[in-house]
Structures are given as structure tokens and as C-alpha cells.
Design an enzyme around this catalytic site. Structure first.
Site, PDB file in Angstrom:
ATOM      1  CG  HIS A  60      -0.335   0.048   2.528  1.00 43.13           C
ATOM      2  ND1 HIS A  60       0.485  -0.941   3.027  1.00 43.13           N
ATOM      3  CD2 HIS A  60      -0.412   0.991   3.519  1.00 43.13           C
ATOM      4  CE1 HIS A  60       0.880  -0.628   4.242  1.00 43.13           C
ATOM      5  NE2 HIS A  60       0.359   0.544   4.562  1.00 43.13           N
ATOM      6  CG  HIS A  62      -0.126   4.324   4.723  1.00 40.41           C
ATOM      7  ND1 HIS A  62      -0.918   3.639   5.616  1.00 40.41           N
ATOM      8  CD2 HIS A  62      -0.888   5.355   4.253  1.00 40.41           C
ATOM      9  CE1 HIS A  62      -2.113   4.232   5.682  1.00 40.41           C
ATOM     10  NE2 HIS A  62      -2.110   5.264   4.855  1.00 40.41           N
ATOM     11  CG  ASP A  64       4.994   2.610   7.293  1.00 42.07           C
ATOM     12  OD1 ASP A  64       4.132   3.059   6.521  1.00 42.07           O
ATOM     13  OD2 ASP A  64       4.724   1.846   8.251  1.00 42.07           O
ATOM     14  CG  HIS A  65       4.233  -0.487   4.194  1.00 42.01           C
ATOM     15  ND1 HIS A  65       4.264  -1.827   4.515  1.00 42.01           N
ATOM     16  CD2 HIS A  65       3.770   0.153   5.305  1.00 42.01           C
ATOM     17  CE1 HIS A  65       3.831  -1.997   5.757  1.00 42.01           C
ATOM     18  NE2 HIS A  65       3.524  -0.807   6.255  1.00 42.01           N
ATOM     19  CG  HIS A 140      -4.239  -0.102   6.452  1.00 40.67           C
ATOM     20  ND1 HIS A 140      -4.234   0.026   7.820  1.00 40.67           N
ATOM     21  CD2 HIS A 140      -3.172   0.635   6.014  1.00 40.67           C
ATOM     22  CE1 HIS A 140      -3.227   0.797   8.192  1.00 40.67           C
ATOM     23  NE2 HIS A 140      -2.576   1.187   7.111  1.00 40.67           N
ATOM     24  CG  ASP A 210       0.488  -1.382   7.631  1.00 41.61           C
ATOM     25  OD1 ASP A 210       1.388  -2.237   7.695  1.00 41.61           O
ATOM     26  OD2 ASP A 210       0.682  -0.176   7.788  1.00 41.61           O
ATOM     27  CG  HIS A 268       3.620  -2.794  10.730  1.00 42.44           C
ATOM     28  ND1 HIS A 268       2.718  -1.959  11.347  1.00 42.44           N
ATOM     29  CD2 HIS A 268       4.042  -2.132   9.631  1.00 42.44           C
ATOM     30  CE1 HIS A 268       2.585  -0.847  10.638  1.00 42.44           C
ATOM     31  NE2 HIS A 268       3.389  -0.927   9.581  1.00 42.44           N
TER      32      HIS A 268
END
Length: 301
Positions: A60, A62, A64-65, A140, A210, A268
């Protein structure tokens, strides 16, 4: 099958932990799963060969990914990459990456092939003669997928002693490996089971990044040899997990139990926690065969 944890912490990098990123080695492939900030440094640190990376799976959008992806793409260019690079991720990932390249006037000399995802049902997104990869729809705050990596059945193993005993011509070997019978030098039909060994059982790895607790994914990951499931919070913060679209360690264990997977990896983790053993303790109540992800750790399946 071998899984390298490059990063397993939530939100922001720290001195002790990196955001989410993994390498899966499976049947001559090296797949990169998510690409948080610092991924390419981790790749170098753990001696993963950049040249073998041809497929990247982003769960996804976001940061941090996937914030490590633009830098990795640029490094490939500096290293003189010529092979095309396949990127699988949510719709919009192509726009983001190409915008960064355009404003920096730093186009790649190799082809970027984007496979943008938007289906909310599981779909097959990669397949060759050895492996297939499907999405696992997750719940999510933004459109998110996990990924299921599955080996295809291997060919049967030749029993060379039996082959010699029955004087089987080499011309039959290819078909024998595929499960067919053969004819001996004397004209006798020899059953395949007398000439071969059973191949190893195909293995599978389910990656659930997530996501809030959602039992609808249980059928998609049923029986997986290994499940990585996010566990951002402990049950003491269950209300916060629900609010932010995340899971607790206990909830991850409940999914593993209902899906009948063989082993669970938790990851995570929120940086608010200092004692990671609390995650293991909480999950093991429901699912004893649980381990914790750790940057640099390698799991062999």
C-alpha cells in the site's frame, strides 16, 4: 524457500529498527516485498544481489512501505541496470514514481513495468512455471493488499537404480518426471511409481501487512507454511488498533489459528513498546508456534 527480514517496524525508522521490507527467495526468484526507507542499505548489509531483483511487491502507499522505492530505482540506474523491473502495487504508484523521476530529470535507462492493482478480490498477479503470486485483500485505511506466494508442484524425482534395473532409455526421462509410465528394454510397461520418488510438497508464504482484524482473509491463506502478520499493538491498545486499521498480537494469532497455518511471524511493531517479548507472550496463548520478526533475521521454510 528463504525469507529475509530487512525491516519490521511501523511508521518511522529508528537506530534499532527499519520500516517494512522483506526479501523472499523462492524457486530461483528473489522477490522484494515492500520497500520502506533504508531498504537498499539493508540489501547491501545483508549481501542481497541487486541484479537478481526483478519483481517488487508493494502492499500500500503509506510511506513506511514504499518510500525506499524511488531511491532503489535510482540506484539501479547508477549501477547500469538494463533488465526491466516489474513493480506491483496500488493504483497511483506509477504516477508517484514517474513524477519523482520527471521533476528530477532522472529517467531510467531500463524499463519500469508497473502492474497497478485496484481489485478488492484476490487476483493472480504473477505466474511462471515454478511460482504464482496472488493478492490478499486487507482492511486498512487505504487500499491495501497482502501477497500469497505459492510454489508450483515440482517434477517427480528419478529413481536411477530402478531406471538402470529396467534399462529405461533416456528418451523417456522427461515424461517420467512428469508422471508418465515407461517401457523397459524388453518391452515391459513400467509404472511411474516404480521409477520415481515423490517430489517435496509445494510450500507457500502469506504476507499480511497493515490490516485490521478481518476473518474474511482466512480462506485465502489457509494452510500456508508461513504467515507474516502485522501486530502493531498489544491488546491493551486494541481500541487504537481498530481506530487506525491495525491488528494486535492476539488478533494476528487468532487469524493464524483459524487459517491453520504452520508458523506465524509477528511484525510491524509500534515503537511505543520497548519489550518485544510481550508480543510473543500475547500471541502464544492462541498460537504457540509464533516467532517475532527482527531486522536481519532469516527464516527458512
Amino acid at each position: 524457500m528463504k525469507l529475509h527480514i530487512l525491516g519490521c517496524h511501523a511508521a518511522t525508522p529508528s537506530m534499532k529498527g527499519n520500516p517494512t521490507s522483506q526479501i523472499l527467495e523462492i524457486r530461483d526468484h528473489i522477490f522484494l516485498i515492500d520497500c520502506g526507507e533504508g531498504t537498499q542499505v539493508q540489501l547491501r548489509k545483508h549481501k542481497i544481489k541487486f541484479s537478481r531483483l526483478n519483481h517488487i511487491f508493494i502492499s500500500h502507499l503509506h510511506g513506511d512501505h514504499f518510500f525506499g522505492l524511488p531511491g532503489l530505482i535510482s540506484t539501479f540506474q547508477l549501477l547500469g541496470r538494463e533488465k526491466e523491473l516489474h513493480i506491483y502495487g496500488p493504483e497511483g504508484i506509477k504516477e508517484v514514481i514517474l513524477l519523482l523521476l520527471r521533476v528530477g530529470n532522472s529517467w531510467t535507462g531500463y524499463q519500469l513495468v508497473f502492474h497497478e492493482l485496484k481489485d478488492t478480490n484476490p487476483e493472480l498477479i504473477f505466474e511462471d512455471e515454478k511460482v504464482k503470486v496472488s493478492t490478499i485483500p486487507l482492511k486498512h485505511r487505504v487500499y491495501t493488499n497482502g501477497f500469497l506466494f505459492e510454489e508450483k508442484p515440482r517434477e517427480r524425482g528419478l529413481n536411477m537404480e530402478a531406471v538402470a534395473k529396467y534399462k529405461i532409455d533416456k528418451a523417456y526421462f522427461k515424461n517420467i518426471k512428469k508422471g508418465k509410465d515407461a517401457v523397459s528394454a524388453s518391452g515391459e510397461k513400467i509404472g511411474n511409481s516404480d521409477l520415481t520418488f515423490d517430489p517435496p510438497e509445494p510450500k507457500s508464504y502469506a504476507y499480511c501487512s497493515d490490516t485490521a482484524y478481518d476473518e474474511s482473509r482466512v480462506d485465502y491463506i489457509a494452510g500456508a507454511d508461513l504467515l507474516y502478520h502485522e501486530a502493531t499493538f498489544l491488546s491493551t491498545e486494541a481500541s487504537l488498533a481498530e481506530k487506525t486499521g491495525h491488528s494486535t498480537a492476539l488478533q494476528a494469532a487468532q487469524i493464524a489459528l483459524k487459517a491453520g497455518v504452520k508458523k506465524l511471524i509477528l511484525g510491524h511493531f509500534s515503537t511505543r513498546y520497548k519489550n518485544m517479548d510481550l508480543f510473543l507472550k500475547e500471541a502464544a496463548v492462541q498460537f504457540p508456534d509464533t516467532v517475532l520478526a527482527e531486522d536481519g533475521k532469516v527464516f527458512e521454510i
